[in-house]
Enzyme design. Structure first.
Site, short mmCIF file in Angstrom:
data_model
loop_
_atom_site.label_atom_id
_atom_site.label_comp_id
_atom_site.label_asym_id
_atom_site.label_seq_id
_atom_site.Cartn_x
_atom_site.Cartn_y
_atom_site.Cartn_z
N PHE A 114 0.86 -1.19 0.00
CA PHE A 114 0.00 0.00 0.00
C PHE A 114 0.90 1.24 0.00
O PHE A 114 1.84 1.32 0.79
CB PHE A 114 -0.88 -0.02 1.25
CG PHE A 114 -1.99 0.99 1.23
CD1 PHE A 114 -3.12 0.78 0.46
CD2 PHE A 114 -1.89 2.16 1.95
CE1 PHE A 114 -4.14 1.72 0.43
CE2 PHE A 114 -2.90 3.10 1.93
CZ PHE A 114 -4.03 2.88 1.17
N LYS A 211 -11.65 -2.17 8.59
CA LYS A 211 -11.99 -3.05 7.47
C LYS A 211 -12.73 -4.28 8.01
O LYS A 211 -13.89 -4.18 8.39
CB LYS A 211 -10.73 -3.45 6.71
CG LYS A 211 -9.95 -2.27 6.12
CD LYS A 211 -8.72 -2.77 5.39
CE LYS A 211 -7.78 -1.65 4.99
NZ LYS A 211 -8.32 -0.71 4.01
C1 LIG Z 1 -2.23 -2.13 3.60
C2 LIG Z 1 -2.55 -0.77 4.14
N1 LIG Z 1 -1.61 -0.11 4.83
C3 LIG Z 1 -1.85 1.13 5.31
C4 LIG Z 1 -3.07 1.76 5.12
C5 LIG Z 1 -3.28 3.14 5.66
O1 LIG Z 1 -4.09 3.12 6.77
P1 LIG Z 1 -4.50 4.45 7.57
O2 LIG Z 1 -5.28 5.32 6.64
O3 LIG Z 1 -5.33 3.94 8.71
O4 LIG Z 1 -3.25 5.11 8.03
C6 LIG Z 1 -4.08 1.08 4.42
C7 LIG Z 1 -5.40 1.73 4.22
O5 LIG Z 1 -6.29 1.21 3.62
C8 LIG Z 1 -3.81 -0.21 3.90
O6 LIG Z 1 -4.73 -0.88 3.21
#
Ligand SMILES: Cc1ncc(COP(=O)(O)O)c(C=O)c1O
Length: 398
Positions: A114, A211
């Site tokens: 991500f 999620k």
């Molecule tokens: C794999 C992954 N890492 C990090 C994030 C970022 O999360 P946050 O917006 O809670 O910081 C997401 C958000 O969907 C994600 O899917």
């Protein structure tokens, strides 16, 4: 245990006529969460005011709830704590892991990760300077790319776009054999697939709760630190609630005991109340049952769509061992197709450049919803009804 999925379905408040295939992005509202938040607002915040920190147990919420999440990810009590967003927790885990492996400078990740994880790593590397670097390889190359230069692997177990699942045990074992530590992002794993952090010997793990764990929009993240690092990991984000004695108000920072040191500041009490209620559903769920049903549902959806929609290309691995709990298809007009689906009550989402994403969460999705979603998608594809200007205007959130 045999999980009663009709009972878990009844625990959610889903709008009539909607097929919700986006619990991999934002879980739906558990009925108990609405009541619990209302109670936290009126009875705790409203009546107890600041005494709620002690009387309602707000200060202990992050560790108490961390333990309940620990059960779902193979983590022992006292090794998981809640707070902040996942991006912050990625930074925290990475910074501590790097410091535990002095002499090495490389963070290894993959191009399927991500973007926020990669951005956080990039920011950390810039702050550290001094030769630290982020190296990214293709997801299939991760195992081979772990060599003796790697300080830390930072891998998201299940790819947010394709649903491709890494082999956590194999990567962790190779990392350790090469003298590297592991940071696992469980955003698309916690509540989606069985995870055994202690069993594989993971060093750090992080994940979100909005999620598959259904804590609601903006719900806090969690962080896991393996017991062997709990007293040596130094928090880079050394906030007062991670201090050994926050209410001593010492000027010098001393890390708290064990996982408590990974707390930063004031916990989001109302969101944690929602999460606490959402987790009640999980007390009745056996992760092996959930996994079997998730694979059956994703198999069924893949077979149905492939039979009826020749223009859509499967992006998710067919191999069960390499699949999370979502199915993705590619199409150049994926955004418009998804909007046409949503207009007919089938909610999935779109990820650039061309991915239609569908999450399958057995807690409230069954065969009937899968079949109906396939039928509606097939009709949209056959008629080309997605090809309208109103489906092509991109909203801010896709
Ligand atoms: C794999 C992954 N890492 C990090 C994030 C970022 O999360 P946050 O917006 O809670 O910081 C997401 C958000 O969907 C994600 O899917």
């Amino acid at each position: 245990m045999t999980t009663d999925f009709a009972a878990t379905r009844a625990a959610f408040d889903l709008p009539e006529g909607i097929i919700y295939l986006d619990g991999n992005s934002l879980g739906p509202l558990p009925k108990a969460a609405a009541a619990r938040v209302a109670q936290a607002v009126t009875e705790e915040w409203g009546k107890m005011l600041i005494t709620g920190w002690n009387k309602a147990g707000w200060m202990d919420q992050p560790a108490r709830i961390g333990d309940r999440i620990g059960r779902l990810i193979g983590a022992a009590p006292g090794t998981v704590v809640m707070g902040d967003t996942l991006s912050i927790k990625v930074y925290q885990a990475l910074a501590s892991a790097l410091e535990l492996n002095p002499g090495r400078k490389v963070i290894l990740s993959d191009t399927g990760n991500f973007p926020s994880d990669l951005y956080m790593a990039d920011g950390l590397v810039r702050t550290l300077g001094n030769g630290y670097a982020l190296r990214t390889v293709a997801p299939e190359e991760v195992l081979d790319a772990i060599d003796e230069s790697v300080a830390v692997t930072m891998i998201t177990e299940v790819d947010y776009r394709t649903g491709r699942k890494h082999d956590m045990a194999a990567i962790t074992a190779k990392a350790h054999a090469m003298g590297a530590l592991t940071v696992w992002d469980l955003a698309h794993s916690a509540g989606a697939v069985p995870v055994d952090l202690a069993g594989v010997g993971a060093d750090f793990a992080v994940g979100c709760t909005y999620k598959y764990l259904n804590s609601g929009p903006g719900g806090p993240a969690f962080i896991y630190v393996a017991p062997k690092h709990a007293e040596t990991a130094r928090p880079a984000l050394s906030g007062w609630l991670g201090h050994e004695a926050p209410f001593a108000f010492d000027l010098a920072y001393r890390p708290g005991r064990g996982i408590e040191r990974m707390r930063v500041g004031t916990p989001p009490v109302l969101q944690l109340a929602a999460l606490e209620a959402a987790l009640d559903v999980w007390d009745r769920v056996d992760m092996a049952d959930l996994r079997a049903r998730s694979l059956a549902l994703t198999d069924r959806f893949i077979a149905g769509v492939e039979a009826a929609c020749p223009d859509l290309t499967l992006a998710t691995p067919r191999d069960h061992a390499m699949r999370g709990s979502q199915v993705s298809f590619r199409h150049a007009e994926g955004y418009a197709i998804m909007q046409a689906l949503i207009a007919q009550g089938v909610i999935g989402d779109f990820r650039a450049p061309d991915i239609l994403r569908f999450g399958f969460t057995p807690l409230y999705i069954g065969e009937a919803e899968v079949d109906r979603a396939v039928e509606i998608l097939a009709a949209i594809m056959a008629s080309g009804s997605w090809d309208r200007p109103e489906f092509k205007t991109r909203a801010k959130v896709t």
